[in-house]
Structures are given as structure tokens and as C-alpha cells.
Design a protein around this motif. Structure first.
Motif, short mmCIF file in Angstrom:
data_model
loop_
_atom_site.label_atom_id
_atom_site.label_comp_id
_atom_site.label_asym_id
_atom_site.label_seq_id
_atom_site.Cartn_x
_atom_site.Cartn_y
_atom_site.Cartn_z
N THR A 31 -11.63 -0.68 2.39
CA THR A 31 -11.00 0.90 2.70
C THR A 31 -9.82 1.00 2.63
O THR A 31 -8.62 2.45 3.35
N TYR A 32 -9.21 0.46 1.73
CA TYR A 32 -8.20 -0.08 1.22
C TYR A 32 -7.47 0.31 -0.02
O TYR A 32 -7.98 -0.33 -0.80
N ALA A 33 -7.18 1.27 -0.82
CA ALA A 33 -6.60 1.26 -2.00
C ALA A 33 -5.50 0.42 -2.61
O ALA A 33 -5.18 -0.80 -1.79
N MET A 34 -5.32 -0.02 -3.68
CA MET A 34 -5.65 -0.87 -4.40
C MET A 34 -3.91 -0.51 -5.55
O MET A 34 -4.55 0.39 -6.59
N SER A 35 -3.50 -1.36 -5.94
CA SER A 35 -2.06 -1.58 -6.96
C SER A 35 -1.79 -2.83 -7.60
O SER A 35 -2.00 -3.75 -6.52
N TRP A 36 -1.20 -2.71 -8.75
CA TRP A 36 -0.56 -3.75 -8.96
C TRP A 36 0.36 -3.44 -9.66
O TRP A 36 0.73 -2.61 -9.88
N TYR A 37 1.46 -4.52 -9.50
CA TYR A 37 3.29 -3.87 -9.28
C TYR A 37 3.23 -5.38 -10.25
O TYR A 37 3.01 -6.17 -10.07
N ARG A 38 4.60 -5.24 -11.42
CA ARG A 38 5.44 -5.91 -11.00
C ARG A 38 7.49 -5.70 -11.83
O ARG A 38 7.38 -4.57 -11.14
#
Length: 120
Positions: A31-38
Motif C-alpha cells: 500500500t506504499y509507494a517506493m522511492s530510491w534516493y541517493r
């Protein structure tokens, strides 16, 4: 207990590939969006890629378009970042982030990060 655990980072030569994984637990990952950060040394943390909760839509920073792919397996509570054609500029600590906006607030979780170093 909410946990996001990244893995798959390491040392790679320019032009090489890595696949980062993010293992989620303690909440309803699907139910959650997911992102990758750096975050590179001396620079601000930046968003690299995002995938919607159901995995239908993806978004990428211009700097990684065509080279990186984001995906997820909600049945396994796993997220991924496939990184190809890596360059020196991709060297950074990579973080998995999951988030969900609800009425009255936002749920926002972060992993501890995994180091990616591109070097010859």
C-alpha cells in the motif's frame, strides 16, 4: 517494527551494473509507494526513482533515465533498483524510502542505506 533493509551495494567499474534490493517488514508494503534516493559526498540527497504502490507507474530522475529500472514484488515485500551503465557520478549512498499519503498526514519510512562506489 517497521524495517527497510537495503542490500546489493558495492564496488563496480564504470559501465558496470548493480542491483539493489530493499526488504520491507512491519507494515503493509503493497500500500506504499517506493522511492530510491541517493546522497553523494558533499551533496544533498536526491530522488532517483519512484514506483507506485501497485507497481504500475515509474518515475526517474533525468540523470538515470534509460539506465536505471525500479521494480517491486509485493508478494515478497521487496523492492529493487537495477542500475546499468554506471558512471562515476552514480557513486553515492543509496536509500530505500516507502511512503503513503493519508488524510491528515504521511507515513514515511527509510532504510539505512547501501554504498555504491563506481571506480576503476
Amino acid at each position: 517494527q517497521v524495517q527497510l533493509v537495503e542490500s546489493g551495494g558495492g564496488l563496480v567499474q564504470p559501465g558496470g551494473s548493480l542491483r539493489l534490493s530493499c526488504a520491507a517488514s512491519g507494515f503493509t508494503f503493497s500500500t506504499y509507494a517506493m522511492s530510491w534516493y541517493r546522497q553523494a559526498p558533499g551533496k544533498e540527497r536526491e530522488s532517483v526513482a519512484t514506483i507506485t504502490a501497485a507497481g504500475i507507474r515509474t518515475y526517474f530522475a533525468d540523470s538515470v533515465k534509460g539506465r536505471f529500472t525500479i521494480s517491486r514484488d509485493n508478494a515478497k515485500n521487496m523492492g529493487y533498483l537495477q542500475m546499468n551503465s554506471l558512471t562515476y557520478e552514480d557513486t553515492a549512498v543509496y536509500y530505500c524510502n516507502t511512503w503513503r499519503v493519508v488524510l491528515g498526514g504521511k507515513y514515511d519510512y527509510w532504510g539505512q542505506g547501501t554504498q555504491v562506489t563506481v571506480s576503476s
